[in-house]
Enzyme design. Sequence first.
Site, short mmCIF file in Angstrom:
data_model
loop_
_atom_site.label_atom_id
_atom_site.label_comp_id
_atom_site.label_asym_id
_atom_site.label_seq_id
_atom_site.Cartn_x
_atom_site.Cartn_y
_atom_site.Cartn_z
N ALA A 111 0.85 -1.19 0.00
CA ALA A 111 0.00 0.00 0.00
C ALA A 111 0.89 1.24 0.00
O ALA A 111 2.09 1.14 0.24
CB ALA A 111 -0.91 0.00 1.22
N LYS A 112 0.31 2.37 -0.29
CA LYS A 112 1.07 3.62 -0.21
C LYS A 112 0.09 4.78 -0.15
O LYS A 112 -1.04 4.68 -0.62
CB LYS A 112 1.95 3.79 -1.45
CG LYS A 112 3.10 4.75 -1.25
CD LYS A 112 4.26 4.07 -0.55
CE LYS A 112 5.48 4.95 -0.42
NZ LYS A 112 6.67 4.15 -0.12
N GLY A 113 0.56 5.89 0.42
CA GLY A 113 -0.26 7.09 0.47
C GLY A 113 0.55 8.30 0.11
O GLY A 113 1.79 8.28 0.16
#
Length: 422
Positions: A111-113
């Site tokens: 995941a990443k933001g």
Amino acid sequence: MASKQPVVEAPNIWAVAQQQFDLAADKLDLDDGMRRVLRVPQRELTVNFPVTMDDRSVEVFTGYRVQHNVSRGPGKGGIRYHQDVTLDEVRALAMWMSWKCAVVNIPYGGAKGGVIVDPKKLSTREVEGLTRRFATEISPLIGPDRDIPAPDVNTNAQTMAWIMDTYSMHHGYTIAGVVTGKPIAIGGSLGRNEATARGAVFTLLSWAKATGTSLEGLRVAIQGYGNAGSIAATLLAEQGAMIVAASDSSGGIHAPRGLDPAKVGAWKSEHGTVVGFPRADEVSNQEILEVDCDVLVPAALENQITRHNAPRIKARVVAEAANGPTTPEADAILHDRGVFVIPDILCNAGGVTVSYFEWVQDMQSFFWSEDRINESLREIMDRAFDAVYAMSTRHEVDMRTAAYMVAVARVADATTLRGLYP
Ligand code: GLU
């Protein structure tokens, strides 16, 4: 005035990530259905959210949280604050996290933001407000069993403390495991701050062992003097290497007779940049990649080593502390020229590995010694390097393709074993 710099098109980083995946999928002979599943992120959330600025005006910011694949465990990956963040960039970074967690075999998905903002232009209070509201906006996705953010470009332990507090306030009790990379005092782990750099140095030690050399006396150039780059400089100097060049977003310095990493760090703390450091020549952020050195450590952003400069890179080994610093075209050039590239998903996996230790410690409320953490990190990094190196020798492919083959096979296996719902 028109810029004298040639206009060099930057490849779309999401297309790059997919291209790297396709290459590994071909080598693995992955079936078409699985390719279709793994080629795209599972979930993407875009949020536009208001923040009250110090002058009481209201600004609206845009941020993202993307989960690429969560078959092997909860989503895991950092949050970056940068003016150039795009959804495509976050997609690429999320996909890379899936492969990174798989290559070191820790039980997480990717995941990443990111938030589109230059935090250096905001006050601390404004950054806190932005962080708390962004954490609130992405709270339907995050959680210690769902998706666990961590620091990335321009975010740090304080940012994680604010996210942890915000999430805990929503639930009415402290939930330390919702983020990693926290301050030690509130459930952070010893060794986490140094982990990305330490892991990268472990992979360089493995490279030295595999090629019958040592790091002693090697000349190192480091692009990016943030968390990963500055600590890598210190750790490499401890191994007897010599730091000959360093840079940050303002520019770089070059001193063929060597730089003292502690003094460069102190200069940067005082002046906000390495530029101006005494008895060193100035180089640009691009020139630093081409200086005469043995080891090049890109520790900044994506798309730095391209087909334009790859033919001129002098290093024997490139240790990718940054995510995505090398384009596929540059990879092919470096491979042909015999430059050994330790790919990002292996080289910088020390950060997420110690994030995993932090999360385990939080879940058990039982904290390990720094020695135990560093030894466990070494074990995982050595095992991962050996698996990738063996794959690259067996299939006569470069280290990136080999790392992808190890990682994609693991993610594909987990996805197959779980089957398709419903
Ligand atoms: N942002 C770091 C990375 O790109 C760390 C991620 C994490 O610890 O979850 O690997």
